[in-house]
Design a protein around this motif. Structure first.
Motif, PDB file in Angstrom:
ATOM      1  N   SER A  84      95.017  52.389  21.617  1.00 17.00           N
ATOM      2  CA  SER A  84      96.410  52.718  21.302  1.00 17.00           C
ATOM      3  C   SER A  84      97.181  51.550  20.719  1.00 17.00           C
ATOM      4  N   ILE A  85      96.688  50.307  20.873  1.00 15.77           N
ATOM      5  CA  ILE A  85      97.422  49.148  20.374  1.00 15.77           C
ATOM      6  C   ILE A  85      96.630  48.331  19.363  1.00 15.77           C
ATOM      7  N   ASN A 235     105.372  41.458  18.044  1.00 17.20           N
ATOM      8  CA  ASN A 235     104.603  42.673  18.296  1.00 17.20           C
ATOM      9  C   ASN A 235     103.731  42.529  19.543  1.00 17.20           C
ATOM     10  N   THR A 237     102.119  42.552  23.310  1.00 20.75           N
ATOM     11  CA  THR A 237     101.902  43.544  24.364  1.00 20.75           C
ATOM     12  C   THR A 237     101.103  42.899  25.488  1.00 20.75           C
ATOM     13  N   ILE A 278     100.574  47.425  28.906  1.00 25.01           N
ATOM     14  CA  ILE A 278      99.513  48.431  28.845  1.00 25.01           C
ATOM     15  C   ILE A 278      98.582  48.208  30.027  1.00 25.01           C
ATOM     16  N   ASP A 297      99.386  40.281  19.957  1.00 26.03           N
ATOM     17  CA  ASP A 297      99.550  41.322  18.947  1.00 26.03           C
ATOM     18  C   ASP A 297      98.158  41.888  18.669  1.00 26.03           C
ATOM     19  N   ARG A 299      97.293  44.624  17.312  1.00 28.90           N
ATOM     20  CA  ARG A 299      97.148  45.237  15.997  1.00 28.90           C
ATOM     21  C   ARG A 299      96.599  44.226  15.002  1.00 28.90           C
TER      22      ARG A 299
END
Length: 349
Positions: A84-85, A235, A237, A278, A297, A299
């Protein structure tokens, strides 16, 4: 009597002409063909008479229709936490390659009339995510498949998605890279700062105590956030398991405020120091030298490469009276940018 048999035989072959097209369901629109793919799952009838080389081999595979494949993809995105990330790319071949540069392209300054000597050549690295075949092999009794009220397509999609999510969730975190993706915790680690580490090596910060948090643990968490460069931090997480998160949710600042902030509305993630969290149950628990917390990040930092097709084989013979459905999908993964992910190691230094 002979006349009757001839008529029956003629009726059996009615509509079949030599060289004519074989009637078959369109896989991209199975529902429009009176549930043709559902008929295949239930009884093996109305099959797509093709072999999908590279997906399920020449033993005879059947691509799942887009309706079912979309259900699998949506469920994986909601269940598999790293997916999801992370950066997910669809590939059409057995492998995937990506070139990245370390440090960008060198440049220089000059006045209006100064010469412009050549600048240095950027350093290129090739990223090739280790790939493997992720498979699931659920089974159903023929009696269940014969039940018209049983949603065989929905059941199959749910079973495959649940098994795929469990297996790939573990691989993206700690996979060995042998016949499966290489997890980000399997990458080499170092305490050296950005620019001083080898390409592909993740930086870790020590918690300050062997196997536990040190005094003022929120300070260590802030250091981990600030160790990430600004373009990646925006960004950022947090990734940790629920046991670690339970510890952190109790931390307070010196004025008694919790550093954890719950989501203010449905669907909005809770935040830690202003960044979303998460929960990945495949992350290790807090312990000696454990890399139990990740921040970054993802992504930019973690790449997932997968074949777009999911192959499925129907096997009613090996496990009678059950019908097995062998589904497989080719997936790979690895760290793509080692500066975009930071780890906390529970050690004194």
């Amino acid at each position: 009597m002979i006349e009757v048999k001839a008529d029956a035989l003629e009726t059996t072959f009615a509509g079949v002409e030599l060289g004519g097209a074989v009637a078959r369901p369109l896989l991209s629109g199975a529902r429009a063909q009176n549930g043709a793919f559902g008929g295949f799952l239930r009884s093996g009838a109305n099959v797509e008479m093709k072999s999908f080389t590279g997906v399920s081999g020449d033993s005879g595979g059947y691509a799942i229709p887009r309706e079912i494949d979309a259900v699998i993809g949506a469920t994986l995105a909601s269940v598999s936490p790293i997916r999801s990330i992370a950066n997910v790319v669809q590939v059409g071949s057995a492998g995937y390659r990506k070139l990245v540069t370390a440090g960008g392209t060198p440049s220089g300054w000059a006045s209006e009339v100064d010469a412009r000597p050549d600048t240095g050549t950027p350093t290129y690295f090739e990223i090739a995510p280790p790939m493997g075949d992720l498979y699931a092999n659920p089974s159903a009794s023929q009696a269940m498949l014969d039940d018209a009220l049983f949603d065989v397509e929905g059941w199959l999609a749910t079973e495959i998605a649940r098994e795929f999510a469990r297996a790939e969730g573990a691989a993206f975190v700690s996979g060995s890279g042998v016949g499966r993706p290489k997890g980000f915790l399997a990458a080499p680690v170092s305490s050296a700062n950005d620019g001083a580490r080898a390409f592909g090596t993740l930086q870790y910060l020590a918690s300050g105590a062997a196997g536990d948090f040190a005094a003022s643990p929120q300070d260590r968490l802030i250091d981990l956030v600030q160790a990430l460069r600004g373009p990646y931090r925006q960004n950022g997480t947090w990734v940790m398991n629920s046991a670690t998160l339970a510890r952190i949710r109790k931390f307070k600042t010196s004025d008694g405020a919790f550093i954890w902030t719950p989501g203010l509305s449905a669907g909005q993630p809770a935040t830690l120091l202003g960044y979303p969290v998460i929960e990945a149950e495949d992350m290790p628990d807090i312990g000696a030298n454990a890399l139990a917390i990740a921040f970054g990040d993802f992504r930019s930092g973690y790449l997932i490469a997968e074949r777009g097709e999911t192959g499925i084989l129907r096997d009613p013979y090996s496990n009678k009276p059950f019908v097995n459905f062998y589904a497989s999908k080719r997936i790979g993964g690895c760290v793509s940018n080692s500066e975009a992910i930071k780890l906390m190691k529970f050690a004194a230094n």
